[in-house]
Design an enzyme around this catalytic site. Structure first.
Site, PDB file in Angstrom:
ATOM      1  CG  ASP A  34      -1.892  -0.876   1.209  1.00 21.14           C
ATOM      2  OD1 ASP A  34      -1.931  -1.653   0.353  1.00 21.14           O
ATOM      3  OD2 ASP A  34      -2.936  -1.095   2.267  1.00 21.14           O
ATOM      4  CG  HIS A 176       2.092   0.006   4.464  1.00 12.90           C
ATOM      5  ND1 HIS A 176       1.869  -1.122   5.437  1.00 12.90           N
ATOM      6  CD2 HIS A 176       1.008   0.798   4.166  1.00 12.90           C
ATOM      7  CE1 HIS A 176       0.575  -0.833   5.823  1.00 12.90           C
ATOM      8  NE2 HIS A 176      -0.104   0.194   5.138  1.00 12.90           N
TER       9      HIS A 176
END
Length: 209
Positions: A34, A176
């Site tokens: 992400d 992430h």
């Protein structure tokens, strides 16, 4: 900061129209990243994935795609999947519905995908219903396991243990590719890839009809 590393069954059942994991008959994991693309972290992730012949899904922020289009193109050229993660990383619980949908529309100008993941995992039922039907027709992708690489209070080794302990065939796992996660990601991701590769797992991108 409170969060659940392993998504409980009752939450998946309550929000059953969201995608939390995928049914598989083989040893397959779905790594997701992400908040990118990022000029340092995303290339590192791509290099690590390439070492293991691993495919993944990147939920991108529209403004970051605008800033780093060459890295975004590399993600696609190397066979990975992308998804919409809003233009400005908005929290659906704290954002007016009209503003939230408009932000997703803006990101869709740069991210061609029918996959959407809400930042922070926070999305209202109304927002979810809007995005799942025409004209959007998004599959809303959540997760089964959080690495917790976003958490400054965790070490990279702890994030690695989170994934090793909780991942099962079909798990959707969140990392992430962001500056915030970098110190933990650069430890946890190579460890996850090595551990599960040795156990005979494959890493695939999310594909839904």
């Amino acid at each position: 900061m409170f969060y659940l590393v392993k998504t409980p069954w009752w939450l998946k059942k309550f929000y059953s129209r969201l995608v939390w994991d995928l049914p598989v008959k083989e040893q397959v994991l779905y790594l997701t990243f992400d908040d990118g693309p990022h000029p340092v972290v995303t290339p590192f992730v791509l290099d690590q994935l390439k070492q293991y012949g691993a495919a993944a899904t990147f939920f991108c922020i529209g403004k970051n795609v605008q800033e780093h289009p060459q890295i975004y193109r590399r993600v696609l050229m190397e066979g990975h999947r992308v998804g919409n993660h809003t233009q400005n990383h908005l929290n659906g619980w704290k954002t007016d519905d009209g503003k939230y949908i408009a932000d997703i529309r803006e990101a869709a100008r740069f991210i061609d995908s029918n996959l959407f993941r809400p930042p922070y995992g926070r999305i209202s039922r109304f927002q979810s219903a809007l995005l799942r039907r025409a004209p959007f027709n998004y599959s809303i992708i959540m997760w089964d396991v959080l690495s917790a690489d976003f958490d400054y209070a965790r070490s990279g080794e702890r994030c690695l243990r989170n994934v090793i302990r909780h991942a099962r065939p079909g798990s959707i796992i969140v990392f992430h590719d962001s500056e915030k996660a970098w110190d933990r990601l650069r430890v946890a991701l190579p460890g996850v890839l090595s551990h599960f590769h040795k156990k005979g797992y494959r890493f695939e991108r999310i594909t839904l009809s």
